[in-house]
Scaffold this motif. Sequence first.
Motif, short mmCIF file in Angstrom:
data_model
loop_
_atom_site.label_atom_id
_atom_site.label_comp_id
_atom_site.label_asym_id
_atom_site.label_seq_id
_atom_site.Cartn_x
_atom_site.Cartn_y
_atom_site.Cartn_z
N PRO A 130 50.02 44.51 122.23
CA PRO A 130 51.24 45.32 122.15
C PRO A 130 51.25 46.28 120.97
O PRO A 130 51.81 47.38 121.06
N GLU A 131 50.63 45.90 119.85
CA GLU A 131 50.60 46.80 118.69
C GLU A 131 49.79 48.06 118.99
O GLU A 131 50.16 49.17 118.59
N LEU A 132 48.69 47.89 119.71
CA LEU A 132 47.88 49.03 120.13
C LEU A 132 48.67 49.94 121.06
O LEU A 132 48.70 51.17 120.88
N ALA A 161 59.31 53.53 120.11
CA ALA A 161 58.89 52.94 121.39
C ALA A 161 59.06 51.44 121.42
O ALA A 161 59.03 50.75 120.40
N THR A 162 59.23 50.93 122.64
CA THR A 162 59.18 49.50 122.90
C THR A 162 58.09 49.23 123.93
O THR A 162 57.74 50.10 124.72
N VAL A 269 70.96 61.66 107.54
CA VAL A 269 71.21 60.62 108.53
C VAL A 269 70.18 60.71 109.66
O VAL A 269 69.68 59.68 110.13
N GLN A 270 69.86 61.92 110.08
CA GLN A 270 68.81 62.09 111.09
C GLN A 270 67.50 61.47 110.62
O GLN A 270 66.82 60.75 111.36
N ASP A 271 67.13 61.76 109.36
CA ASP A 271 65.89 61.22 108.81
C ASP A 271 65.93 59.69 108.76
O ASP A 271 64.92 59.03 109.04
N ALA A 272 67.08 59.14 108.40
CA ALA A 272 67.21 57.68 108.33
C ALA A 272 67.01 57.05 109.70
O ALA A 272 66.35 56.01 109.83
N LEU A 273 67.57 57.69 110.74
CA LEU A 273 67.42 57.17 112.10
C LEU A 273 65.96 57.22 112.54
O LEU A 273 65.45 56.27 113.16
N MET A 274 65.26 58.31 112.20
CA MET A 274 63.85 58.44 112.57
C MET A 274 62.99 57.40 111.85
O MET A 274 62.13 56.75 112.46
N GLN A 275 63.23 57.24 110.56
CA GLN A 275 62.45 56.26 109.80
C GLN A 275 62.71 54.84 110.30
O GLN A 275 61.78 54.04 110.43
N ALA A 276 63.97 54.55 110.57
CA ALA A 276 64.32 53.21 111.06
C ALA A 276 63.72 52.97 112.44
O ALA A 276 63.31 51.85 112.76
N GLY A 277 63.67 54.01 113.28
CA GLY A 277 63.07 53.88 114.61
C GLY A 277 61.59 53.54 114.53
O GLY A 277 61.08 52.70 115.28
N SER A 278 60.89 54.16 113.58
CA SER A 278 59.46 53.87 113.40
C SER A 278 59.25 52.45 112.90
O SER A 278 58.36 51.73 113.38
N LEU A 279 60.07 52.03 111.94
CA LEU A 279 59.95 50.66 111.42
C LEU A 279 60.27 49.65 112.51
O LEU A 279 59.57 48.63 112.66
N TYR A 280 61.32 49.92 113.28
CA TYR A 280 61.70 49.04 114.39
C TYR A 280 60.52 48.84 115.35
O TYR A 280 60.20 47.72 115.75
N SER A 281 59.85 49.94 115.71
CA SER A 281 58.76 49.87 116.68
C SER A 281 57.57 49.08 116.12
O SER A 281 56.96 48.27 116.80
N THR A 282 57.26 49.31 114.84
CA THR A 282 56.16 48.58 114.20
C THR A 282 56.46 47.09 114.13
O THR A 282 55.62 46.24 114.47
N ALA A 283 57.67 46.75 113.69
CA ALA A 283 58.07 45.35 113.58
C ALA A 283 58.09 44.68 114.96
O ALA A 283 57.71 43.51 115.10
N GLY A 285 56.18 45.44 117.55
CA GLY A 285 54.80 45.17 117.97
C GLY A 285 54.23 43.94 117.29
O GLY A 285 53.58 43.10 117.93
N GLN A 286 54.47 43.81 115.99
CA GLN A 286 53.99 42.64 115.25
C GLN A 286 54.64 41.36 115.78
O GLN A 286 53.98 40.33 115.91
#
Length: 369
Positions: A130-132, A161-162, A269-283, A285-286
């Motif tokens: 899933p991480e790949l 992404a999910t 706020v836009q930047d915060a949402l983007m950064q949080a979205g990337s972290l969410y997706s990484t977490a 996958g792990q």
Amino acid sequence: MKPSHNRITRRLAGVTLGLTASALAALPLAAQAEETIRLTVGSSHPTTIPWVGMIPGVFIPEVNRILAEDGRYKIAWTEAYAGQLYGANATLTSVRDGIADIGWVFSYLEGSRMPLSQISAYTPFTTGDPELMLDVMNDLVRSEPALANEWEGNGVVFLGATASDTYDLYTNFPVDSLDDFNGRRISAPGVLGVWLNPVEATPVDGTLASYYTDIQTGVSEGVVSLATGILPARVYEVAPYITKVNMGVVFSGGIGINQDRYNSLPEVVQDALMQAGSLYSTAHGQDLAKRYQSAIEEMLLIGARQNPPVQVFELSDAQRQAWIDAMPDLADQWVERNEARGLPAKELLSTYMNAMRERGFEPERAWDR
């Protein structure tokens, strides 16, 4: 001549105002007044489903953390999960129409509006990692214009992404060989029903929200699904026979925000949402990588007390290869159908498979060759 009382008063007032302004300017941003922004976040599925649970567990706390450090804005969240605002068949349109500002978009069930996003559904047995998958799809949605347009063109800004853990079969009948699936009614979400063609099972459309009842009432006799979804939904109670096939991980959609709402937000706020979205997706996958085997083990443990008990059957390498080899050329069918609509499906298929190879992984079936 002494200055008048009024002149002294005015002078002191000016000094006081100047000191006050200087003091305010010297204060850290976090100590100054925050503006509150109200956002509604929703999902068709409950928070017991791992990728939904990570919205309140990872995504929202990360947005809050970033904005708290900046100090100018904070979010007042309204959270509505488990279909409180919309069902599984309306995830994209509900975010597009602002029923929720932010929501999980279930791309499986959006085949007509998001045809290119179905690419992993038409390329099973590509990878079980899933991480790949998430690394590849986060990159492609942001870099491939035609794929990005399936979000932006529907009025949704993609945040992260999910994916699924790998797919197996859960049935109310025991399995010894591929022949045991012949003629059986098996529930599967949307296009994943075509994965059953090699074993001649009859696909029945369904989702995690319907699987338990479908099997219980005889609508189907099993499901193509995920250990991380079957466990919290307790489907193993009615489908205790687990057949480990490792059909592969798929891109299931992701978190998105209504485009108009996004455009109305301050840049920070836009930047915060983007950064949080990337972290969410990484977490996410792990988490999936860890959860798969532990979910199987927990179902075996809990299900040992039921009748019949939960049991696991794993296809032999030869049986699994027979399933892979008997797959119809799903990717070619997908390419032909979408190229006829003017979509660059062939190019995207090649880019997708090569993105796997560039990360050091050779797909189990080379759908582009």
